[in-house]
Design an enzyme around this catalytic site. Structure first.
Site, PDB file in Angstrom:
ATOM      1  N   CYS A  35       0.805  -1.225   0.000  1.00 56.29           N
ATOM      2  CA  CYS A  35       0.000   0.000   0.000  1.00 56.29           C
ATOM      3  C   CYS A  35       0.835   1.271   0.000  1.00 56.29           C
ATOM      4  O   CYS A  35       0.286   2.355  -0.082  1.00 56.29           O
ATOM      5  CB  CYS A  35      -0.909   0.007   1.230  1.00 56.29           C
ATOM      6  SG  CYS A  35       0.035   0.063   2.759  1.00 56.29           S
ATOM      7  N   ASP A  37       2.497   2.487   2.495  1.00 53.45           N
ATOM      8  CA  ASP A  37       2.616   3.091   3.816  1.00 53.45           C
ATOM      9  C   ASP A  37       4.013   2.841   4.385  1.00 53.45           C
ATOM     10  O   ASP A  37       4.701   1.913   3.965  1.00 53.45           O
ATOM     11  CB  ASP A  37       1.561   2.510   4.767  1.00 53.45           C
ATOM     12  CG  ASP A  37       0.159   2.989   4.410  1.00 53.45           C
ATOM     13  OD1 ASP A  37       0.050   3.980   3.660  1.00 53.45           O
ATOM     14  OD2 ASP A  37      -0.808   2.377   4.862  1.00 53.45           O
ATOM     15  N   CYS A  64      -2.103   3.317   7.784  1.00 55.11           N
ATOM     16  CA  CYS A  64      -3.529   3.251   8.089  1.00 55.11           C
ATOM     17  C   CYS A  64      -3.747   3.134   9.595  1.00 55.11           C
ATOM     18  O   CYS A  64      -2.806   2.956  10.370  1.00 55.11           O
ATOM     19  CB  CYS A  64      -4.134   2.054   7.375  1.00 55.11           C
ATOM     20  SG  CYS A  64      -3.586   0.515   8.104  1.00 55.11           S
ATOM     21  N   CYS A 108      -0.774  -4.795   7.363  1.00 55.91           N
ATOM     22  CA  CYS A 108      -0.637  -3.635   8.262  1.00 55.91           C
ATOM     23  C   CYS A 108       0.163  -4.052   9.496  1.00 55.91           C
ATOM     24  O   CYS A 108       1.031  -3.313   9.963  1.00 55.91           O
ATOM     25  CB  CYS A 108      -2.008  -3.105   8.665  1.00 55.91           C
ATOM     26  SG  CYS A 108      -3.165  -2.929   7.289  1.00 55.91           S
TER      27      CYS A 108
HETATM   28 FE1  FES Z   1      -1.188   0.138   4.472  1.00 54.27          FE
HETATM   29 FE2  FES Z   1      -2.610  -0.750   6.504  1.00 54.27          FE
HETATM   30  S1  FES Z   1      -3.331  -0.219   4.536  1.00 54.27           S
HETATM   31  S2  FES Z   1      -0.474  -0.470   6.393  1.00 54.27           S
END
Ligand code: FES
Length: 153
Positions: A35, A37, A64, A108
């Protein structure tokens, strides 16, 4: 009993151990290929009963709610663990009382696990720069080859 989402919401409302740790002994940073992140974790060790254990852990995240909630829980759960004990912890273990990570949220938890592993095993770190502020790194990132060409008639 609260479900996973409710527990995440509560942890998110007051995340613990968030922020840089100036006197950290170890720092780990990872980005999620799933994602995009990012998470950074700082660890401070201390000596207890002749063993080197984690005294404090903190984190910063561009992630997130689940990643932030898991990191908040994990930083508490890591206190008092040796590096070897911490290495054994899976993403699910690090989620602690939040409960079972739903399939869509496993990555995540893995973001937190990855930041922890990176802090514990700096030899596997590809980025050897000193790591301080995650937000500082993002702001100082160089543009990735975007060139603006003015249009002329
Ligand atoms: Fe990227 Fe949770 S959606 S870490």
């Amino acid at each position: 009993m609260d479900d996973f989402e409710t527990k995440v919401g509560k942890a998110m409302a007051a995340p613990e151990n968030q922020g840089e740790m100036a006197d950290a002994d170890a720092v780990g940073t990872v980005g999620s290929p799933e994602c995009g992140d990012m998470m950074r974790m700082w660890l401070k060790f201390t000596e207890k009963d002749g063993k080197k254990v984690i005294d404090r852990a903190s984190f910063q995240a561009f992630g997130c709610q689940t990643a932030i909630a898991v990191a908040s829980v994990a930083t508490k759960l890591l206190q008092g663990k040796t590096a070897e004990e911490a290495r054994q912890l899976s993403a699910q273990d690090l989620a602690g009382d939040l409960g079972s990570l739903p399939p869509m949220k496993i990555h995540c938890g893995q973001l937190v696990e990855g930041a922890l592993r990176n802090a514990l095993d700096p030899s596997e770190t590809t980025d050897t720069k000193p790591q301080n502020s995650l937000i500082g790194d993002i702001h100082s990132a160089k543009p990735q080859g975007i060139r603006i060409v003015p249009l002329t008639d």
